[in-house]
Design an enzyme around this catalytic site. Structure first.
Site, short mmCIF file in Angstrom:
data_model
loop_
_atom_site.label_atom_id
_atom_site.label_comp_id
_atom_site.label_asym_id
_atom_site.label_seq_id
_atom_site.Cartn_x
_atom_site.Cartn_y
_atom_site.Cartn_z
N LYS A 35 -6.48 17.46 1.77
CA LYS A 35 -6.63 17.10 0.36
C LYS A 35 -6.94 15.62 0.23
O LYS A 35 -6.79 14.85 1.18
CB LYS A 35 -5.35 17.45 -0.40
CG LYS A 35 -4.09 16.78 0.11
CD LYS A 35 -2.85 17.57 -0.27
CE LYS A 35 -1.60 17.01 0.35
NZ LYS A 35 -0.90 16.03 -0.44
N TYR A 262 -11.16 -16.37 -7.41
CA TYR A 262 -10.63 -16.38 -8.78
C TYR A 262 -9.22 -16.97 -8.85
O TYR A 262 -8.35 -16.60 -8.06
CB TYR A 262 -10.58 -14.97 -9.35
CG TYR A 262 -11.93 -14.34 -9.59
CD1 TYR A 262 -12.88 -14.95 -10.41
CD2 TYR A 262 -12.25 -13.12 -8.99
CE1 TYR A 262 -14.11 -14.35 -10.63
CE2 TYR A 262 -13.49 -12.52 -9.21
CZ TYR A 262 -14.41 -13.15 -10.04
OH TYR A 262 -15.62 -12.57 -10.25
C1 LIG Z 1 2.78 21.26 -0.39
C2 LIG Z 1 2.45 20.33 0.70
N1 LIG Z 1 2.49 20.74 1.97
C3 LIG Z 1 2.21 19.93 3.01
C4 LIG Z 1 1.84 18.62 2.80
C5 LIG Z 1 1.56 17.70 3.99
O1 LIG Z 1 2.55 16.70 4.04
P1 LIG Z 1 2.48 15.54 5.13
O2 LIG Z 1 1.25 14.77 4.84
O3 LIG Z 1 3.71 14.74 4.88
O4 LIG Z 1 2.46 16.21 6.45
C6 LIG Z 1 1.79 18.13 1.50
C7 LIG Z 1 1.44 16.74 1.26
O5 LIG Z 1 1.80 16.09 0.36
C8 LIG Z 1 2.09 19.01 0.42
O6 LIG Z 1 2.06 18.59 -0.85
#
Ligand SMILES: Cc1ncc(COP(=O)(O)O)c(C=O)c1O
Length: 377
Positions: A35, A262
């Site tokens: 993501k 700046y």
């Molecule tokens: C529902 C869920 N699962 C897994 C993950 C992966 O977490 P991490 O990056 O701490 O491994 C996330 C990340 O925020 C998440 O929201």
């Protein structure tokens, strides 16, 4: 045209991290989280590589992220980890996405759209065992499963939960969650659910009882530690996947007393050789790092001077007089010689976490994949 800043994505290091995580979870599937543009690493680069090396399920947050990957030809199963609204149900069905669901409204919309399209939707029910963000209560699970059964064209492929505190030294809350989710899985036994899943990176390292039927690592696949609170020493084997580099575009000697950038928050106390870099907060280099971080030039730590502006910033290269030239490479995150600037170092200065540092690198910085040809799983 070649860009003067770039984030290099080392796919061989991604392979290394995946192998390490796979060793920790054994035969269980890993569903990497890509993501937010793969935590800033370029979702398409990372998705394509993971699929090419044998991973068939990936996690994103929102439906549009998944649609973009689908349209680019990524055929893997795509889980949508965040809650969404019924207005996304049509796209979810059309692109065969696997949403995480925790409302009756969403179930009904998915069922309706799936029937209309003559398809089935696989979904994952989210149970809130303590994260406190989204999800149904554990005691609501049986009724929610009944509701799914009663709606046509829905298949509950997974039952899942998430940890808010797995990255802390004290694992007591996480252990309670594992117990709670264990009870939920018992209640759901025999209902055709393929996967019970809850482990993030921290849990993969420190909470083996949470590995269950699949794990969802995010930050660790990119070679970054979830926190300093991880007990498992193998976390030290992770290799950072991303390096962020730029080039010197301007060099000048300035006399003592000169104010830079700046607000003149930096004023030279002695003559300095100052290099300008084509990187600023428009690239994701936080303005709050102004006057307060180092970069590497010729393997030497050089202090950044004055306000970071939208597109440019300046560094003190006086220690490199006679050795530094226009066009020389500058490392913002990564290693040069025996020195290294890490995302953790920048995160500590900003009072944030490494996740935010890499995710904040903006779209203006091209991501260049290197080191492909990994060995797979
Ligand atoms: C529902 C869920 N699962 C897994 C993950 C992966 O977490 P991490 O990056 O701490 O491994 C996330 C990340 O925020 C998440 O929201």
């Amino acid at each position: 045209m070649s860009h003067l800043s770039r984030a290099t994505i080392h796919l061989d290091r991604l392979d290394h991290n995946m192998r390490l995580l796979q060793e920790l979870v054994g035969e269980r599937p890993l569903w990497p989280a890509i993501k937010a543009n793969a935590y800033g690493h370029d979702a398409l680069i990372v998705a394509r590589h993971l699929v090419a090396t044998g991973y068939d399920t990936l996690c994103v947050a929102h439906a549009p992220e998944a649609v973009e990957l689908r349209e680019a030809g990524v055929g893997a199963r795509l889980l949508l980890l965040s809650a969404t609204l019924p207005e996304h149900a049509g796209a979810i069905v059309a692109h065969a996405l696997e949403p995480v669901v925790c409302t009756g409204e969403m179930l009904e919309a998915l069922s309706r759209e799936a029937q209309r399209a003559g398809r089935e939707v696989a979904l994952h029910l989210k149970v809130d065992t303590g994260m406190g963000r989204i999800g149904i209560r554990p005691d609501e699970v049986p009724a929610m499963l009944d509701r799914c059964d009663a709606l046509p064209a829905l298949r509950v492929r997974g039952l899942m939960s998430h940890f808010p505190r797995a990255d802390e030294e004290d694992k007591s809350f996480s252990l309670e969650q594992i117990g709670c989710f264990g009870d939920v899985t018992k209640q759901a036994a025999g209902r055709g659910i393929e996967h019970f899943h809850m482990a993030n990176s921290a849990a993969i390292f420190d909470l083996p009882d949470s590995h269950l039927g699949a794990a969802r690592p995010g930050i660790s696949i990119y070679g970054l530690r979830p926190s300093d609170g991880i007990a498992n020493p193998r976390v030290g084997e992770l290799l950072p996947v991303l390096e962020w580099k730029t080039r010197i575009t301007f060099l000048k000697e300035v006399p003592a007393g000169t104010g830079l950038s700046y607000g003149h928050i930096f004023r030279a106390e002695q003559p300095l050789l100052v290099a300008t870099l084509p990187v600023g907060y428009g690239d994701g280099l936080s303005r709050r790092l102004s006057n307060d971080h180092d970069v590497l030039v010729h393997g030497v730590r050089c202090r950044q001077l004055g306000r970071i502006t939208m597109d440019q910033s300046q560094v003190d290269v006086s220690a490199l007089r006679g050795r530094v030239a226009l066009g020389d490479e500058v490392v913002l995150i990564g290693r040069q010689g025996s020195e290294e600037v890490t995302a953790d170092e920048l995160a500590k200065k900003l009072g944030t976490i490494n996740y935010e540092i890499v995710t904040a690198i903006s779209a203006r910085v091209p991501r260049i994949a290197v080191g492909a040809g990994g060995e797979g799983r």
